[in-house]
Design a protein around this motif. Structure first.
Motif, short mmCIF file in Angstrom:
data_model
loop_
_atom_site.label_atom_id
_atom_site.label_comp_id
_atom_site.label_asym_id
_atom_site.label_seq_id
_atom_site.Cartn_x
_atom_site.Cartn_y
_atom_site.Cartn_z
N ARG A 119 14.48 99.60 -25.38
CA ARG A 119 15.86 99.53 -24.89
C ARG A 119 15.92 99.89 -23.41
N ALA A 120 15.24 100.96 -23.04
CA ALA A 120 15.25 101.39 -21.65
C ALA A 120 14.66 100.33 -20.72
N ALA A 121 13.69 99.58 -21.20
CA ALA A 121 13.02 98.57 -20.38
C ALA A 121 13.98 97.48 -19.91
N LEU A 122 15.10 97.31 -20.60
CA LEU A 122 16.06 96.27 -20.25
C LEU A 122 17.09 96.74 -19.23
N LEU A 123 17.01 98.01 -18.84
CA LEU A 123 17.95 98.57 -17.87
C LEU A 123 17.41 98.45 -16.46
N PRO A 124 18.30 98.43 -15.44
CA PRO A 124 17.83 98.50 -14.06
C PRO A 124 17.02 99.79 -13.86
N GLU A 125 16.05 99.75 -12.96
CA GLU A 125 15.14 100.88 -12.81
C GLU A 125 15.87 102.19 -12.52
N ALA A 126 16.86 102.14 -11.63
CA ALA A 126 17.58 103.38 -11.27
C ALA A 126 18.24 103.98 -12.49
N ASP A 127 18.88 103.14 -13.31
CA ASP A 127 19.53 103.63 -14.52
C ASP A 127 18.50 104.15 -15.52
N ARG A 128 17.37 103.43 -15.63
CA ARG A 128 16.33 103.83 -16.57
C ARG A 128 15.80 105.22 -16.24
N LEU A 129 15.53 105.48 -14.97
CA LEU A 129 14.99 106.78 -14.57
C LEU A 129 16.03 107.88 -14.74
#
Length: 236
Positions: A119-129
Motif C-alpha cells: 500500500r505504501a509503495a503506491l503513495l508519493p515518496e514524501a507521503d510514504r516517508l
C-alpha cells in the motif's frame, strides 16, 4: 430490537463509508474489513468495533446512531475510544487508546494495515516517508500496552512483515515472584524514576508515550476493574 449480527454491522459500515476511498484509491470499507480480520481471534464484538472504528471520525454517523441501530454498547464504547475527537492531537489520542485493551488491539490492527508495504509503495515518496515514521512511532506506544502474544496474533494476520519488530517493542511477560506477585507491580524508586525520564524524553521528541500507571490488584492477585493489564495473557 433483534441483536445485530456481524454481517449486519459489516453492512452498516459499508453504508456509512459508501463513496469513500483510501489514500491509494481503494474503497474505504476494504480497510475496515482488513482491520476486523486482524482482531478476529478476539471475538465477534472486537470485529464489530473494528468494522466501525472510523465511522464516528469520518462519516456523519454518531454514537447515538449506532446505539439506535442496535450496535452493542460495549462495541460503541470501543469505537468511541479509538475515535480522534476534533482538536485532539494524535499523541493525545494514542495516550487515550492505550488505557483500554480492546481499543489498543483495534488500533494495532489499523496501524498494521496502514503500514503494509504494498500500500505504501503506491503513495508519493514524501507521503510514504512521513506516514512510515508516524506509524512506526505509534507502534512504539501501542505495542507495549498489550502482551506480545496479542500483538503477534493481530500483526500476523494483517501485516506479517511487522512480526520481526514484535520482540523489541511488545511488553515482555512479567516474571512471577513468590506469592503470585509480579516483579513490576510495585516499582522501586529507581524504576519509577527511569520510567518518568523515559516518558518525558519521549514527549520531548514529539511521540506519545504510554502513561506510567500503577497496576491495581484485587483479591487473589487478579487485576481490578480498570486495570490496563492484558486480560488474555497470564503474564499480565
Amino acid at each position: 430490537m433483534p441483536e445485530l449480527t456481524l454481517a449486519d454491522v459489516d453492512a452498516l459500515a459499508a453504508e456509512a463509508h459508501a463513496g469513500q476511498f483510501d489514500r491509494i484509491g481503494v474503497p474505504y470499507v476494504e480497510h475496515v474489513r482488513a482491520v476486523a480480520a486482524g482482531v478476529a481471534p478476539f471475538g465477534t464484538g472486537m470485529r464489530m468495533a473494528a468494522l466501525l472504528h472510523d465511522v464516528l471520525e469520518d462519516t456523519p454517523v454518531t454514537a447515538d446512531d449506532l446505539l439506535r441501530a442496535g450496535v452493542p454498547f460495549g462495541v460503541v464504547a470501543t469505537v468511541r475510544r479509538v475515535t480522534r475527537a476534533p482538536g485532539v492531537a494524535y499523541p493525545a489520542m494514542l495516550r487515550q487508546i492505550v488505557t483500554d485493551h480492546s481499543a489498543t488491539l483495534v488500533k494495532i490492527a489499523d496501524n498494521a494495515h496502514n503500514a503494509l508495504a504494498d500500500r505504501a509503495a503506491l503513495l508519493p515518496e514524501a507521503d510514504r516517508l512521513r506516514l512510515a515514521d508516524r506509524y512506526r512511532g505509534a507502534r512504539a506506544v501501542l505495542w507495549p500496552a498489550v502482551c506480545p502474544a496479542d500483538v503477534r496474533a493481530v500483526v500476523g494476520i494483517v501485516n506479517p512483515a511487522l512480526l520481526a519488530e514484535v520482540g523489541g517493542r511488545a511488553r515482555p511477560p512479567r516474571p512471577a515472584e513468590p506469592g503470585g506477585r509480579t516483579g513490576t507491580d510495585r516499582p522501586g524508586p529507581g524504576v519509577a524514576a527511569r520510567r518518568a525520564q523515559e516518558h518525558a524524553g519521549g514527549m520531548e521528541r514529539g511521540w506519545p508515550v504510554a502513561p506510567v500507571v500503577a497496576t491495581r490488584r484485587g483479591s487473589a492477585g487478579r487485576p481490578r476493574r480498570g486495570s490496563r493489564r492484558c486480560p488474555t495473557c497470564s503474564s499480565g
